[in-house]
Scaffold this active site. Structure first.
Site, short mmCIF file in Angstrom:
data_model
loop_
_atom_site.label_atom_id
_atom_site.label_comp_id
_atom_site.label_asym_id
_atom_site.label_seq_id
_atom_site.Cartn_x
_atom_site.Cartn_y
_atom_site.Cartn_z
N PRO A 221 22.37 30.03 36.30
CA PRO A 221 23.45 28.79 36.50
C PRO A 221 24.32 28.14 35.00
CG PRO A 221 20.53 28.15 37.04
CD PRO A 221 20.72 30.23 35.80
N GLU B 47 12.71 31.39 33.25
CA GLU B 47 13.33 30.23 32.65
C GLU B 47 14.78 30.94 32.29
OE1 GLU B 47 12.55 27.17 32.55
OE2 GLU B 47 11.33 27.37 34.20
N ARG C 5 33.30 44.13 49.66
CA ARG C 5 34.30 44.30 50.42
C ARG C 5 35.74 43.76 50.19
NH1 ARG C 5 36.77 38.74 51.10
NH2 ARG C 5 37.04 39.22 53.81
N ASP D 68 41.52 35.37 53.60
CA ASP D 68 40.95 34.92 53.16
C ASP D 68 40.84 33.32 52.35
OD1 ASP D 68 39.16 36.77 54.10
OD2 ASP D 68 39.04 37.80 52.33
C1 JB8 Z 1 15.85 32.10 36.37
O1 JB8 Z 1 20.59 29.63 40.30
B1 JB8 Z 1 20.92 30.72 39.44
C2 JB8 Z 1 19.98 32.25 38.66
C3 JB8 Z 1 18.79 30.92 38.34
C4 JB8 Z 1 17.81 31.77 37.53
C5 JB8 Z 1 18.22 32.50 37.64
C6 JB8 Z 1 19.71 33.56 37.39
C7 JB8 Z 1 20.52 33.17 38.10
C8 JB8 Z 1 17.00 33.28 36.36
N1 JB8 Z 1 16.38 31.82 37.19
O2 JB8 Z 1 22.56 31.25 39.38
#
Ligand code: JB8
Length: 348
Positions: A92, A119, A161, A176
């Site tokens: 994230p 995490e 794609r 697109d």
């Molecule tokens: C642990 O929301 B995400 C995402 C969340 C995650 C991990 C990787 C990606 C690894 N939580 O894109």
């Protein structure tokens, strides 16, 4: 293109055997190799996580299994004549995954995806491989998944794609939403198919007119209106040089900041805001979706002869109850299921 995926849940990737991506793999356009991270542990419990330095909740993925796994995978590729891969790590906190990044990654011969859980992965893994390869930490959106697997499915579908030969010519990628070119920073407008009237909802007349110039202009208006309504963040990033006179006139006719958006992190919702607000009535010239005439046509750089004299206008669908002939381009017609539900789970 070769794609390696490392995960403690390789079963997550069963969907890559299906549909467009499954076909691309059968045709040899895409080679996907799945790897179980735990295969690179050496303790009886096949441990991949440990407590975070500095304290705090949850667990962090240990660097050693990642190092062993990625070393082996990178080495195996060099043996099969491929250069260094790019390493993509979903998180994230990464840079946004956009259509532009999908296009860029689709041009690579080899990608390795590292799926974190808990995490996340000890950050030294990314630091280590960044000394040898291009490493990108990438986010698919402002929400938090339980791990990287679903984000990798999303990215592989968006990238796959775009590979040459994966989509048919009829499914061209240039119209697109977000596509580089005319649709950069724009979302597509609404689409329709037969019948021309369904439960009292008419297909906009312009789409039945066969007038290709008017249709192109109408679609662009709809794209601009929808981007304005749903993605004011994109509209603010639109390059004015990509807008023609008509585009600018249309945008000026729309009210500022029409509604709260998921991507807007400022602006409080108005006191009247409801969880599902009714769509705003368009303030500008009447919406073409209501069948109102278009104010003007798209003025293409090179005049479209079809606009002046439509060579072969699509015949307008009669509003009568005549049954649709089978579409010759869409294979066998669906068996009719009048009124009720379709038969359970047709194998497609
Ligand atoms: C642990 O929301 B995400 C995402 C969340 C995650 C991990 C990787 C990606 C690894 N939580 O894109």
């Amino acid at each position: 293109m070769r794609i390696d995926i490392v995960s403690i849940f390789p079963e997550y990737f069963a969907p890559l055997g299906v549909s467009l991506i499954g076909k691309a793999r059968e045709r040899g356009i895409l080679d996907v190799c799945l790897h179980q991270l735990r295969d690179w542990t050496d303790d009886v419990h096949r441990t991949v996580d440990d407590t975070p330095y500095g304290g705090g909740p949850g667990m962090v993925m240990k660097p050693e299994p990642w190092g062993e796994a990625l070393d082996d995978i990178i080495t195996s590729g060099a043996a099969t004549g491929q250069d260094q891969p790019r390493l993509i790590v979903p998180t994230p906190s990464g840079r946004p995954f956009t259509q532009q990044l999908a296009v860029e990654l689709a041009a690579e011969p080899w990608l390795v995806f590292a799926c974190g859980r808990y995490e996340g992965i000890d950050s030294r893994v990314m630091a280590e491989y960044a000394t040898r390869l291009r490493v990108d930490e990438v986010s698919i959106g402002d929400y938090v998944l339980a791990g990287g697997e679903v984000a990798v499915l999303v990215m592989i579908e968006a990238i796959g794609r775009l590979l040459p030969g994966v989509l048919g010519n009829a499914d061209s990628v240039t119209d697109d939403s977000f596509a580089p070119g005319a649709m950069h920073n724009l979302v597509e407008g609404p689409v329709y198919t037969k019948p021309p009237e369904w439960r009292g909802h008419r297909v906009p007349d312009v789409l039945l007119s066969g007038h290709h110039g008017k249709i192109a202009r109408w679609r662009r208006d709809q794209a601009l209106r929808r981007t304005h309504a749903n993605r004011p963040d994109l509209l603010a990033a639109l390059d004015p040089a990509t807008l023609d006179k008509h585009d600018r006139a249309l945008l000026s006719s729309l009210p500022p900041a029409p509604q709260e958006t998921a991507s807007t992190e400022t602006a409080e919702p108005p006191p009247s805001a409801t969880p599902h607000p009714a769509p705003l009535a368009p303030a500008g010239p009447a919406s073409a979706a209501s069948g109102a005439p278009e104010p003007a046509e798209l003025a293409p750089a090179a005049p479209d002869p079809a606009e002046l004299a439509p060579a072969a206008p699509e015949p307008a669908e009669p509003a009568s109850a005549a049954p649709e002939p089978a579409d010759p381009a869409s294979g066998a017609p669906e068996p009719a299921a009048p009124g009720g539900r379709p038969p359970a789970t047709p194998a497609t």
